[in-house]
Scaffold this motif. Structure first.
Motif, PDB file in Angstrom:
ATOM      1  N   PRO A  88       0.817  -1.229   0.000  1.00 48.61           N
ATOM      2  CA  PRO A  88       0.000   0.000   0.000  1.00 48.61           C
ATOM      3  C   PRO A  88       0.846   1.272   0.000  1.00 48.61           C
ATOM      4  O   PRO A  88       0.492   2.254  -0.656  1.00 48.61           O
ATOM      5  CB  PRO A  88      -0.823  -0.123   1.289  1.00 48.61           C
ATOM      6  N   SER A  89       1.953   1.260   0.715  1.00 46.09           N
ATOM      7  CA  SER A  89       2.811   2.444   0.776  1.00 46.09           C
ATOM      8  C   SER A  89       3.488   2.705  -0.561  1.00 46.09           C
ATOM      9  O   SER A  89       3.569   3.857  -1.014  1.00 46.09           O
ATOM     10  CB  SER A  89       3.875   2.269   1.864  1.00 46.09           C
ATOM     11  N   VAL A  90       3.979   1.647  -1.197  1.00 38.76           N
ATOM     12  CA  VAL A  90       4.667   1.801  -2.482  1.00 38.76           C
ATOM     13  C   VAL A  90       3.728   2.399  -3.525  1.00 38.76           C
ATOM     14  O   VAL A  90       4.117   3.282  -4.312  1.00 38.76           O
ATOM     15  CB  VAL A  90       5.216   0.442  -2.959  1.00 38.76           C
ATOM     16  N   VAL A  91       2.472   1.959  -3.524  1.00 37.98           N
ATOM     17  CA  VAL A  91       1.492   2.473  -4.489  1.00 37.98           C
ATOM     18  C   VAL A  91       1.073   3.897  -4.135  1.00 37.98           C
ATOM     19  O   VAL A  91       1.061   4.802  -4.978  1.00 37.98           O
ATOM     20  CB  VAL A  91       0.261   1.552  -4.536  1.00 37.98           C
ATOM     21  N   SER A  92       0.736   4.116  -2.852  1.00 37.01           N
ATOM     22  CA  SER A  92       0.185   5.409  -2.446  1.00 37.01           C
ATOM     23  C   SER A  92       1.199   6.543  -2.511  1.00 37.01           C
ATOM     24  O   SER A  92       0.837   7.685  -2.828  1.00 37.01           O
ATOM     25  CB  SER A  92      -0.384   5.319  -1.027  1.00 37.01           C
ATOM     26  N   GLU A  93       2.465   6.268  -2.233  1.00 35.46           N
ATOM     27  CA  GLU A  93       3.474   7.334  -2.233  1.00 35.46           C
ATOM     28  C   GLU A  93       3.530   8.023  -3.599  1.00 35.46           C
ATOM     29  O   GLU A  93       3.502   9.258  -3.691  1.00 35.46           O
ATOM     30  CB  GLU A  93       4.849   6.769  -1.872  1.00 35.46           C
ATOM     31  N   THR A  94       3.603   7.237  -4.663  1.00 40.42           N
ATOM     32  CA  THR A  94       3.656   7.824  -5.996  1.00 40.42           C
ATOM     33  C   THR A  94       2.355   8.513  -6.363  1.00 40.42           C
ATOM     34  O   THR A  94       2.345   9.657  -6.840  1.00 40.42           O
ATOM     35  CB  THR A  94       3.982   6.740  -7.045  1.00 40.42           C
ATOM     36  N   VAL A  95       1.227   7.843  -6.132  1.00 41.22           N
ATOM     37  CA  VAL A  95      -0.071   8.394  -6.528  1.00 41.22           C
ATOM     38  C   VAL A  95      -0.357   9.699  -5.799  1.00 41.22           C
ATOM     39  O   VAL A  95      -0.680  10.731  -6.411  1.00 41.22           O
ATOM     40  CB  VAL A  95      -1.189   7.365  -6.255  1.00 41.22           C
ATOM     41  N   ILE A  96      -0.232   9.688  -4.478  1.00 39.12           N
ATOM     42  CA  ILE A  96      -0.618  10.857  -3.690  1.00 39.12           C
ATOM     43  C   ILE A  96       0.302  12.041  -3.933  1.00 39.12           C
ATOM     44  O   ILE A  96      -0.151  13.167  -4.179  1.00 39.12           O
ATOM     45  CB  ILE A  96      -0.652  10.499  -2.194  1.00 39.12           C
ATOM     46  N   TRP A  97       1.628  11.817  -3.907  1.00 44.20           N
ATOM     47  CA  TRP A  97       2.543  12.949  -4.048  1.00 44.20           C
ATOM     48  C   TRP A  97       2.675  13.437  -5.482  1.00 44.20           C
ATOM     49  O   TRP A  97       3.231  14.520  -5.717  1.00 44.20           O
ATOM     50  CB  TRP A  97       3.896  12.591  -3.463  1.00 44.20           C
ATOM     51  N   CYS A  98       2.151  12.661  -6.434  1.00 41.18           N
ATOM     52  CA  CYS A  98       2.063  13.168  -7.806  1.00 41.18           C
ATOM     53  C   CYS A  98       0.795  14.001  -8.009  1.00 41.18           C
ATOM     54  O   CYS A  98       0.739  14.856  -8.895  1.00 41.18           O
ATOM     55  CB  CYS A  98       2.078  12.015  -8.813  1.00 41.18           C
ATOM     56  N   VAL A  99      -0.225  13.756  -7.183  1.00 41.20           N
ATOM     57  CA  VAL A  99      -1.486  14.499  -7.285  1.00 41.20           C
ATOM     58  C   VAL A  99      -1.461  15.766  -6.440  1.00 41.20           C
ATOM     59  O   VAL A  99      -1.981  16.816  -6.848  1.00 41.20           O
ATOM     60  CB  VAL A  99      -2.671  13.595  -6.856  1.00 41.20           C
ATOM     61  N   VAL A 100      -0.839  15.694  -5.245  1.00 38.60           N
ATOM     62  CA  VAL A 100      -0.834  16.822  -4.301  1.00 38.60           C
ATOM     63  C   VAL A 100      -0.422  18.151  -4.938  1.00 38.60           C
ATOM     64  O   VAL A 100      -1.067  19.177  -4.707  1.00 38.60           O
ATOM     65  CB  VAL A 100       0.075  16.498  -3.086  1.00 38.60           C
TER      66      VAL A 100
END
Length: 431
Positions: free
Chosen positions: A84-96
């Motif tokens: 979950p962390s590996v997926v969310s780190e890229t998704v969230i910090w690319c959207v923020v």
């Protein structure tokens, strides 16, 4: 001090590789705080109160997610727990970087909730790879490498933000952190040793607690969160037994005062963090933020080493009073180098404050309840961190850059003076 212990430890290849991986993996998130603050202020045009609020929301997310992330590592193994962390780190910090401030807040909360648990994983694995007396040395070495990370990361983040690339910088933070997670999954360091005895586990937890709280100011946020897994797990496992044995009988007035010291320390440190960024950004010297962070963090390392060598402890409330009072002169710094040199004074007391408070809690609370007490200690520290950033931000928006240092420094001094008065009254009543 026997420095040969460090050479012997680094001669062990798995430990050497784990420390190197941990150091590299921490760099992206060490730059995230400065990048996020300057993105909110410069790119989104919000004030420092808004930036402080975002930092507080992310801190709360980290604190809430840490126990869950720790339990997942224990129950399903490291590789599965990191997905979950590996997926969310890229998704969230690319959207923020591409959303408005209103959408940014829930995103950074989820980002904190699912952040890569690199700090706790490295220390958990060190507890397995290092044995006996080596553990304390291993945790101390990890703390030192972490200080080096937080001397590098904020400086790099400030340079990127100064160049007008906060959007690209935050995106790189997410992608780089995910890559670090993937490498950690491939490396798959051990997080549990077969046949571990209760005594061994308690020694490991105690050494980890000492290492976690003896931290430099820049990553007090992660330090607070790392104390939560042990406390939460112990609390869950001993919940029924604790209620039968007297519930919160360990929670005395003295322990409550130590929790107040932890909260005060977190407030002063997180507020000072925001104040440093504001002071240099307002003067157009964002690229020099790293200079101040190097002095501030290095001073904490030196202070921790000196305090650890002392034969007699100093009351935590006195140490916090000194740190808060010495934060006030930072409001009068007129350039980068003055601010850097002045930051050394409160920085010297950072690690001693946190170490002295946690050591006192460990002395006052029995072993069977110590994990729960340290969990609450971490919660108090987290609460202080979450309060300090917006408090400093509000005063910065009203008073200018000096408002951050004045607000948290004054609040810390008042808290300590009230605590000393109450302590004196209790002594008189007891007499």
């Amino acid at each position: 001090m026997n420095f040969a212990l460090y050479r012997e430890l680094l001669a062990i290849r798995p430990i050497r590789r784990l420390l190197l991986v941990g150091m590299i993996a921490r760099i992206p998130h060490s730059a995230a705080g400065v990048l996020l603050t300057l993105h909110i202020v410069l790119t989104l045009g919000q004030g420092y109160a808004a930036a402080g609020a975002a930092a507080a929301v992310m801190t709360i997310g980290i604190a809430l997610g840490a126990p869950w992330r720790g339990r997942r590592v224990d129950t399903v193994g490291l590789r599965t727990a990191l997905i979950p962390s590996v997926v969310s780190e890229t998704v969230i910090w690319c959207v923020v970087p591409h959303v408005s401030y209103q959408w940014l807040l829930p995103l950074v909360f989820v980002g904190g909730l699912l952040t890569l648990p690199i700090f706790s994983v490295v220390r958990q694995s060190l507890g397995v790879l290092a044995e006996g007396d080596q553990r304390r040395t291993a945790f101390a070495l990890d703390a030192i490498t972490t200080e080096m990370v937080f001397m590098i990361g904020p400086a790099a983040g400030a340079v990127v933000a100064t160049s007008g690339f906060t959007i690209a910088g935050l995106t790189v933070v997410g992608v780089a952190t995910s890559l670090a997670g993937l490498f950690l999954m491939w490396f798959n360091p051990p997080t549990r040793s077969p046949g571990q005895t209760v005594e061994c586990a308690e020694d490991e937890q105690h050494a980890a607690e000492v290492a976690v709280v003896a931290t430099a100011p820049a990553h007090v946020q992660e330090a607070a969160a790392e104390l939560a897994p042990a406390g939460a797990a112990t609390s869950a496992a001993q919940g029924l037994r604790g209620r039968l044995a007297g519930g919160f009988a360990w929670f005395t007035a003295t322990v409550a005062a130590l929790f107040a010291v932890a909260a005060g320390a977190g407030m002063v440190l997180s507020g000072t963090d925001v104040g440093i960024v504001a002071a240099l950004q307002t003067g157009g010297r964002q690229s020099e933020i790293g200079i101040v962070f190097v002095f501030w963090c290095a001073a904490s390392v030196v202070g921790g080493l000196i305090y650890g060598a002392m034969h007699r402890p100093i009351p935590p409330v006195i140490l916090l009073l000194g740190m808060a009072a010495l934060t006030l002169p930072m409001a009068f710094a007129h350039d980068t180098w003055t601010l850097a040199f002045v930051s050394v004074l409160p920085g010297l007391l950072c690690a001693p404050v946190l170490s002295a408070a946690s050591e006192k809690v460990a002395d006052l609370v029995s072993e069977e309840r110590r994990g729960e007490a340290m969990g609450w200690y971490g919660s108090a520290l987290t609460a202080g961190v979450a309060l300090g950033s917006p408090l400093a931000g509000i005063f910065i928006d009203v008073m200018g850059p000096s408002g951050g240092f004045v607000s948290v420094g004054t609040a810390g001094v008042v808290l300590c003076l009230v605590g000393l008065v109450l302590q004196q009254r209790r002594r008189k009543a007891a007499a």
